[in-house]
Write a protein that holds these residues in place. Sequence first.
Motif, mmCIF file in Angstrom:
data_model
loop_
_atom_site.group_PDB
_atom_site.id
_atom_site.type_symbol
_atom_site.label_atom_id
_atom_site.label_comp_id
_atom_site.label_asym_id
_atom_site.label_seq_id
_atom_site.Cartn_x
_atom_site.Cartn_y
_atom_site.Cartn_z
ATOM 1 N N GLY A 148 5.471 15.127 17.530
ATOM 2 C CA GLY A 148 4.187 15.504 17.157
ATOM 3 C C GLY A 148 3.764 15.003 15.669
ATOM 4 O O GLY A 148 4.459 14.212 15.230
ATOM 5 N N VAL A 149 2.780 15.051 15.407
ATOM 6 C CA VAL A 149 2.264 14.730 13.930
ATOM 7 C C VAL A 149 2.051 16.020 13.202
ATOM 8 O O VAL A 149 1.394 16.877 13.527
ATOM 9 C CB VAL A 149 0.880 13.979 13.892
ATOM 10 N N TYR A 150 2.799 15.965 12.111
ATOM 11 C CA TYR A 150 2.941 17.123 11.215
ATOM 12 C C TYR A 150 2.369 16.778 9.782
ATOM 13 O O TYR A 150 2.587 15.837 9.444
ATOM 14 C CB TYR A 150 4.233 17.690 10.803
ATOM 15 N N THR A 151 1.522 17.911 9.223
ATOM 16 C CA THR A 151 0.819 17.603 8.046
ATOM 17 C C THR A 151 1.591 18.010 6.917
ATOM 18 O O THR A 151 2.046 19.239 7.136
ATOM 19 C CB THR A 151 -0.525 18.149 8.187
ATOM 20 N N ILE A 152 1.845 17.250 5.937
ATOM 21 C CA ILE A 152 2.714 17.613 4.724
ATOM 22 C C ILE A 152 1.764 18.033 3.848
ATOM 23 O O ILE A 152 0.795 17.127 3.642
ATOM 24 C CB ILE A 152 3.555 16.377 4.405
ATOM 25 N N LEU A 153 1.774 19.242 3.316
ATOM 26 C CA LEU A 153 0.930 19.700 2.248
ATOM 27 C C LEU A 153 1.537 20.387 1.102
ATOM 28 O O LEU A 153 2.673 20.851 1.145
ATOM 29 C CB LEU A 153 -0.221 20.353 2.829
ATOM 30 N N CYS A 154 0.748 20.660 0.139
ATOM 31 C CA CYS A 154 1.248 21.265 -1.008
ATOM 32 C C CYS A 154 0.855 22.687 -1.212
ATOM 33 O O CYS A 154 -0.483 22.980 -0.703
ATOM 34 C CB CYS A 154 0.706 20.574 -2.394
ATOM 35 N N ASN B 167 1.025 -1.269 0.057
ATOM 36 C CA ASN B 167 -0.050 0.045 0.087
ATOM 37 C C ASN B 167 0.827 1.173 0.136
ATOM 38 O O ASN B 167 1.979 1.314 0.620
ATOM 39 C CB ASN B 167 -1.088 -0.031 1.083
ATOM 40 N N PRO B 168 0.267 2.373 -0.656
ATOM 41 C CA PRO B 168 1.274 3.407 -0.714
ATOM 42 C C PRO B 168 1.422 3.946 0.844
ATOM 43 O O PRO B 168 0.561 4.040 1.705
ATOM 44 C CB PRO B 168 0.422 4.587 -1.494
ATOM 45 N N VAL B 169 2.836 4.445 1.032
ATOM 46 C CA VAL B 169 3.045 5.056 2.231
ATOM 47 C C VAL B 169 2.331 6.647 2.469
ATOM 48 O O VAL B 169 2.648 7.263 1.511
ATOM 49 C CB VAL B 169 4.506 4.882 2.526
ATOM 50 N N LYS B 170 1.756 6.835 3.500
ATOM 51 C CA LYS B 170 1.064 8.148 3.733
ATOM 52 C C LYS B 170 1.717 8.708 4.894
ATOM 53 O O LYS B 170 1.223 10.006 5.050
ATOM 54 C CB LYS B 170 -0.490 8.035 3.502
ATOM 55 N N GLY C 275 -7.022 19.019 -7.888
ATOM 56 C CA GLY C 275 -6.707 17.815 -6.843
ATOM 57 C C GLY C 275 -5.650 18.655 -5.640
ATOM 58 O O GLY C 275 -5.276 18.062 -4.693
ATOM 59 N N HIS C 276 -5.314 20.003 -5.924
ATOM 60 C CA HIS C 276 -4.456 20.845 -5.260
ATOM 61 C C HIS C 276 -4.604 20.353 -3.668
ATOM 62 O O HIS C 276 -3.541 19.952 -2.821
ATOM 63 C CB HIS C 276 -4.388 22.189 -5.370
ATOM 64 N N HIS C 277 -5.710 20.442 -3.174
ATOM 65 C CA HIS C 277 -6.008 20.420 -1.597
ATOM 66 C C HIS C 277 -5.894 18.882 -1.240
ATOM 67 O O HIS C 277 -6.107 18.636 -0.183
ATOM 68 C CB HIS C 277 -7.319 20.914 -1.611
ATOM 69 N N MET C 278 -5.941 17.966 -2.203
ATOM 70 C CA MET C 278 -5.948 16.584 -1.853
ATOM 71 C C MET C 278 -4.400 16.151 -1.549
ATOM 72 O O MET C 278 -4.234 14.890 -1.410
ATOM 73 C CB MET C 278 -6.466 15.548 -2.874
ATOM 74 N N MET C 279 -3.405 16.727 -1.895
ATOM 75 C CA MET C 279 -1.994 16.505 -1.956
ATOM 76 C C MET C 279 -1.573 16.652 -0.526
ATOM 77 O O MET C 279 -1.233 17.819 0.044
ATOM 78 C CB MET C 279 -1.021 17.342 -2.683
ATOM 79 N N TYR C 280 -1.579 15.642 0.433
ATOM 80 C CA TYR C 280 -0.977 15.729 1.914
ATOM 81 C C TYR C 280 -0.585 14.367 2.187
ATOM 82 O O TYR C 280 -0.838 13.335 1.667
ATOM 83 C CB TYR C 280 -2.037 16.444 2.866
ATOM 84 N N ALA C 281 0.208 14.274 3.325
ATOM 85 C CA ALA C 281 0.597 13.249 3.948
ATOM 86 C C ALA C 281 0.867 13.425 5.378
ATOM 87 O O ALA C 281 0.799 14.885 5.519
ATOM 88 C CB ALA C 281 2.088 12.588 3.109
ATOM 89 N N THR C 282 1.492 12.699 6.009
ATOM 90 C CA THR C 282 1.976 12.962 7.527
ATOM 91 C C THR C 282 3.215 12.655 7.752
ATOM 92 O O THR C 282 3.734 11.748 7.411
ATOM 93 C CB THR C 282 0.697 12.325 8.610
ATOM 94 N N LEU C 283 3.803 13.586 8.957
ATOM 95 C CA LEU C 283 5.208 13.127 9.454
ATOM 96 C C LEU C 283 4.998 13.034 10.837
ATOM 97 O O LEU C 283 4.562 13.890 11.327
ATOM 98 C CB LEU C 283 5.915 14.543 8.992
ATOM 99 N N ASN D 8 5.424 21.131 2.139
ATOM 100 C CA ASN D 8 5.519 21.738 3.511
ATOM 101 C C ASN D 8 4.950 21.248 4.623
ATOM 102 O O ASN D 8 3.826 20.550 4.535
ATOM 103 C CB ASN D 8 4.785 23.323 3.424
ATOM 104 N N ALA D 9 5.980 20.742 5.541
ATOM 105 C CA ALA D 9 5.538 20.276 6.714
ATOM 106 C C ALA D 9 5.080 21.116 7.604
ATOM 107 O O ALA D 9 5.951 21.780 8.431
ATOM 108 C CB ALA D 9 6.663 19.214 7.316
ATOM 109 N N ALA D 10 3.824 21.470 7.841
ATOM 110 C CA ALA D 10 3.292 22.552 8.491
ATOM 111 C C ALA D 10 3.679 22.211 10.051
ATOM 112 O O ALA D 10 3.626 21.331 10.841
ATOM 113 C CB ALA D 10 1.762 22.407 8.567
ATOM 114 N N GLY D 11 4.382 23.508 10.517
ATOM 115 C CA GLY D 11 4.753 23.464 11.924
ATOM 116 C C GLY D 11 6.095 23.284 12.070
ATOM 117 O O GLY D 11 6.762 23.231 13.343
ATOM 118 N N THR D 12 6.976 22.797 11.110
ATOM 119 C CA THR D 12 8.388 22.676 10.972
ATOM 120 C C THR D 12 9.154 23.660 9.869
ATOM 121 O O THR D 12 8.063 24.405 9.245
ATOM 122 C CB THR D 12 8.884 21.236 10.663
#
Length: 162
Positions: free
Chosen positions: A138-144, A85-88, A151-159, A112-116
């Motif tokens: 912490g858990v940081y949201t990575i976003l475009c 499965n794709p790593v998110k 689909g710009h707003h759908m580009m995200y992952a977590t760190l 952008n890893a928001a908060g870092t």
Amino acid sequence: KYEKIWLSFGIASLVFFLLLLGYGAFYKGTHPQSHAETIDPNHVEANVSFQPEHLGLNKIAENRYVVNIVASTFNYDFGKDENGNPVKNIRIPKGSNVLFQVTTKDVVHGFNAAGTNVNMIVEPGYVSSYETVLDKPGVYTILCNEYCGLGHHMMYATLEVY
Ligand code: CUA
């Protein structure tokens, strides 16, 4: 008589929109400059190139990691997990030195890893890299953060820093 007035009104608005378009293109073209120092194609570590087996998190030494990401519309490719499965979500122990290397297959994206302090513009044909020490758990949201299409707003992952 009235046709003439409408005709010149039409031409005037056409010229106005062309100027607006030109201004937009010029402004966009100059926009990435503030991030240019983070783009360094020579910084790619030879042992962790963008091969499928090197996507995502690579541990290269104790507390030293390289994360390779290939962006595309509208996804971040961190490779696959053991189940295919794709790593998110990527998990990194706190205090680690991490080198993020990001490239894009198609258009300009953001990473952008928001908060870092991880915040890059990713351009086709280049590898954007940024090295940092992650020491706040912490858990940081990575976003475009570059508009790249519907689909710009759908580009995200977590760190996750633990
Ligand atoms: Cu990718 Cu916005």
